[in-house]
Design a protein around this motif. Structure first.
Motif, mmCIF file in Angstrom:
data_model
loop_
_atom_site.group_PDB
_atom_site.id
_atom_site.type_symbol
_atom_site.label_atom_id
_atom_site.label_comp_id
_atom_site.label_asym_id
_atom_site.label_seq_id
_atom_site.Cartn_x
_atom_site.Cartn_y
_atom_site.Cartn_z
ATOM 1 N N ALA A 148 -33.498 8.397 -21.046
ATOM 2 C CA ALA A 148 -32.147 8.436 -21.626
ATOM 3 C C ALA A 148 -31.617 9.871 -21.657
ATOM 4 O O ALA A 148 -30.431 10.102 -21.408
ATOM 5 N N LEU A 149 -32.510 10.809 -21.943
ATOM 6 C CA LEU A 149 -32.084 12.211 -21.980
ATOM 7 C C LEU A 149 -31.617 12.667 -20.595
ATOM 8 O O LEU A 149 -30.611 13.369 -20.462
ATOM 9 N N ALA A 150 -32.351 12.234 -19.546
ATOM 10 C CA ALA A 150 -31.943 12.577 -18.182
ATOM 11 C C ALA A 150 -30.563 11.983 -17.885
ATOM 12 O O ALA A 150 -29.718 12.622 -17.250
ATOM 13 N N LEU A 151 -30.330 10.761 -18.390
ATOM 14 C CA LEU A 151 -29.025 10.122 -18.175
ATOM 15 C C LEU A 151 -27.920 10.902 -18.890
ATOM 16 O O LEU A 151 -26.840 11.127 -18.338
ATOM 17 N N VAL A 152 -28.205 11.344 -20.118
ATOM 18 C CA VAL A 152 -27.214 12.133 -20.869
ATOM 19 C C VAL A 152 -26.831 13.376 -20.076
ATOM 20 O O VAL A 152 -25.651 13.736 -19.961
ATOM 21 N N LYS A 153 -27.852 14.019 -19.487
ATOM 22 C CA LYS A 153 -27.565 15.244 -18.734
ATOM 23 C C LYS A 153 -26.741 14.940 -17.474
ATOM 24 O O LYS A 153 -25.872 15.711 -17.090
ATOM 25 N N THR A 154 -27.004 13.789 -16.849
ATOM 26 C CA THR A 154 -26.195 13.374 -15.697
ATOM 27 C C THR A 154 -24.743 13.135 -16.130
ATOM 28 O O THR A 154 -23.800 13.558 -15.458
#
Ligand code: ZN
Ligand code: ZN
Length: 307
Positions: free
Chosen positions: A125-131
């Motif tokens: 989810a954190l990777a998605l937030v950064k995307t």
């Protein structure tokens, strides 16, 4: 969670409370409490739940929403006469601030499992937030407007983040409306009389002055509007609705209409005082599945789940 079957008809619709004359027709939201209460309830419901990871993710999102409204200063003169489903100049700012809040909250805890960072947000989810943080403004505007209007084309993984940012803005704006708007609202409607968005659930209140009174809860601005009559809030058919639920005493039932074949969940605070409209809607996805198996379609939206 487990749902007991078969579905049971638990109440006649005319047992839904008729509003006393002093019950307010419209309840504007309190942004200082609505997201904090939601976050607390999500955390509680996640314990031992089949959907624990999803509920903890929504918990992290709600905490970020709560921190954001705490930081926002509404200036004098910003209050408006009414709201519409159009993005404002501020909308983009809320989106960026929400994502920054989520990243800021996810410092590694030595007590977290390796795939979990901070309060319920997984590494994925954190990777998605950064995307999502890298989205250009034009992409965000197209996606946010589509979600606001209930149109197709919203990236499913982005929908909860879009919905959370939009909720922050509209809830703050609704809370600033003049109290005269209470008097202006005279009847029930399938859409929110404050902002024009859709209901998330309906909620039977407890305590004075609206004990037993049913309100629809807006998925966008969190306002609540009275809908006390025992008829379908989706199609206004005069035919009585039926309540279907997992058991006779269950505090959450589906209010189902035989005419338009749709349902809206009915949450009863007199039966369970801790219920939260958004958290308990998300945690009873199993009830949605069962009601759809019974042939009813959902006539409500939850902006955190895009369901
Ligand atoms: Zn609304
Ligand atoms: Zn109907």
């Amino acid at each position: 969670m487990s749902i007991v079957s078969p579905m049971t008809r638990v109440l006649k619709a005319d047992e839904i409370g008729i509003a006393p004359h002093n019950a307010p027709r419209l309840l504007l939201p309190d942004p200082r409490t609505v997201f904090q209460q939601r976050a607390r309830r999500l955390h509680y419901l996640a314990d031992g739940h089949d959907l624990a990871a999803w509920l903890l993710f929504c918990h992290a999102l709600s905490l970020a929403q709560g921190r954001l409204v705490d930081r926002v200063q509404i200036e004098d003169g910003e209050a408006q006469a009414s709201l519409s489903l159009a993005l404002t100049e501020r909308s983009w700012g809320y989106w960026q601030a929400l994502l920054a809040e989520l990243i800021g909250a996810t410092t590694h805890s030595p007590h977290s499992p390796p795939t979990q960072v901070g309060k319920g947000l997984t590494l994925e989810a954190l990777a998605l937030v950064k995307t999502l943080q890298a989205w250009p403004k034009a992409t965000w505007q197209t996606q946010a407007q589509a979600l606001l209007l209930g149109e197709d084309g919203v990236t499913p993984e982005a929908a909860p983040f879009l919905g959370a940012a939009l909720q922050v803005e509209w809830t703050l704006r609704a809370s600033q409306l003049p109290t005269a708007i209470h008097a202006a609202y005279q009847g029930e409607s399938a859409v929110c009389p404050v902002c024009g968005s859709h209901p998330m659930v309906s909620l039977v209140h407890t305590g004075d002055p609206n004990h037993g009174v049913r309100y629809l809860v807006c998925t966008l601005c969190q306002s609540q509007w009275q809908a006390a009559r025992a008829k379908c809030t989706n199609c206004d058919s005069p035919k009585e609705v039926v309540l279907l639920g997992p058991s006779e005493k269950a505090p959450i039932q589906g209010e189902c209409c035989e005419v338009c074949q749709s349902y809206v969940k009915l949450l009863s605070l007199p039966r369970e005082v801790q219920l939260d409209p958004c958290a308990d809607d998300l945690a009873t996805l199993g009830l949605d599945v069962m009601l759809e198996q019974e042939g009813y379609g959902r006539a409500a939206r939850n902006l955190l789940s895009a369901y």
